[in-house]
Design a protein around this motif. Structure first.
Motif, PDB file in Angstrom:
ATOM      1  N   ILE A   1       0.646  -1.349   0.045  1.00  0.00           N
ATOM      2  CA  ILE A   1       0.298   0.054   0.027  1.00  0.00           C
ATOM      3  C   ILE A   1       0.444   1.156  -0.426  1.00  0.00           C
ATOM      4  N   PRO A   2       0.728   2.364  -0.780  1.00  0.00           N
ATOM      5  CA  PRO A   2       1.829   3.091  -1.059  1.00  0.00           C
ATOM      6  C   PRO A   2       1.586   3.913  -0.093  1.00  0.00           C
ATOM      7  N   GLU A   3       2.401   4.987   0.604  1.00  0.00           N
ATOM      8  CA  GLU A   3       2.534   6.084   1.909  1.00  0.00           C
ATOM      9  C   GLU A   3       1.204   6.775   2.086  1.00  0.00           C
ATOM     10  N   SER A   4       0.573   7.235   0.407  1.00  0.00           N
ATOM     11  CA  SER A   4      -0.351   8.234   0.816  1.00  0.00           C
ATOM     12  C   SER A   4      -1.533   7.547   0.899  1.00  0.00           C
ATOM     13  N   VAL A   5      -1.757   6.819   0.550  1.00  0.00           N
ATOM     14  CA  VAL A   5      -2.428   6.289   0.747  1.00  0.00           C
ATOM     15  C   VAL A   5      -3.263   5.077   2.204  1.00  0.00           C
TER      16      VAL A   5
ATOM     17  N   LEU B   1      -6.003   5.730   4.743  1.00  0.00           N
ATOM     18  CA  LEU B   1      -6.532   4.916   5.188  1.00  0.00           C
ATOM     19  C   LEU B   1      -6.497   4.518   7.317  1.00  0.00           C
ATOM     20  N   ARG B   2      -4.590   5.194   7.671  1.00  0.00           N
ATOM     21  CA  ARG B   2      -4.401   5.217   9.150  1.00  0.00           C
ATOM     22  C   ARG B   2      -5.695   7.011   9.576  1.00  0.00           C
ATOM     23  N   GLN B   3      -5.677   7.625   8.925  1.00  0.00           N
ATOM     24  CA  GLN B   3      -6.894   8.927   8.964  1.00  0.00           C
ATOM     25  C   GLN B   3      -7.990   8.326   9.374  1.00  0.00           C
ATOM     26  N   VAL B   4      -8.738   7.680   8.505  1.00  0.00           N
ATOM     27  CA  VAL B   4      -9.967   7.451   8.251  1.00  0.00           C
ATOM     28  C   VAL B   4     -10.202   6.342   9.508  1.00  0.00           C
TER      29      VAL B   4
END
Length: 149
Positions: free
Chosen positions: A46-50, A54-57
């Motif tokens: 999973i790319p860092e931007s995604v 995902l972490r925030q969500v």
């Protein structure tokens, strides 16, 4: 062709709470490289931007918050914009007519760009915080604030 239905609103179901809490715990680990494992066993990093999104969500969902995802260039109806600001539609119309939020007309209907709405919301929230800080300071200066220590 993949069709997107946005904004995507997510409300945590009670039976998902434990799974979301566990996922949040895993995502909060530093230096972890996340990957997605497909049903066929194929693994994709999973790319860092995604991963960041995902972490925030997941964190917001674990905290019981509702999540709305929308592209920045999306145009909203007045009702959608009012819902995001948590105000009535007539109040939002007043803000539009006072030119506090930019909008365009599509036929007879007003449309608000998502980014313009978020800019207004950020400014509004910042003003509210500043006013609250001033109110607290005035209360302390007047000796009306009791410190119960």
């Amino acid at each position: 062709m993949l069709k997107q239905k946005l904004p995507l609103k997510s409300v945590t179901q009670p039976q998902e709470a434990d799974l979301i809490a566990k996922l949040e715990q895993i995502l909060s680990l530093e230096d972890s490289q996340a990957k997605l494992v497909g049903s066929n066993g194929e693994e994709v990093l999973i790319p860092e931007s995604v991963y960041s999104v995902l972490r925030q969500v997941v964190h917001a969902m674990a905290s019981g918050k509702t999540i709305t995802l929308a592209p920045h260039n999306r145009e909203l109806t007045t009702q959608q914009a009012a819902d995001i600001l948590n105000v009535s539609r007539p109040f939002l119309i007043k803000l539009l007519e006072e030119e506090q939020i930019p909008y365009i007309k599509v036929g007879k209907h007003r449309r608000i760009r998502y980014q313009d709405l978020m800019t207004y919301k950020e400014v509004r929230d910042k003003k509210r915080s500043q006013l609250l800080e001033q109110l607290v300071q005035m209360t302390e200066d007047a000796g009306l604030y009791e410190d119960n220590e």
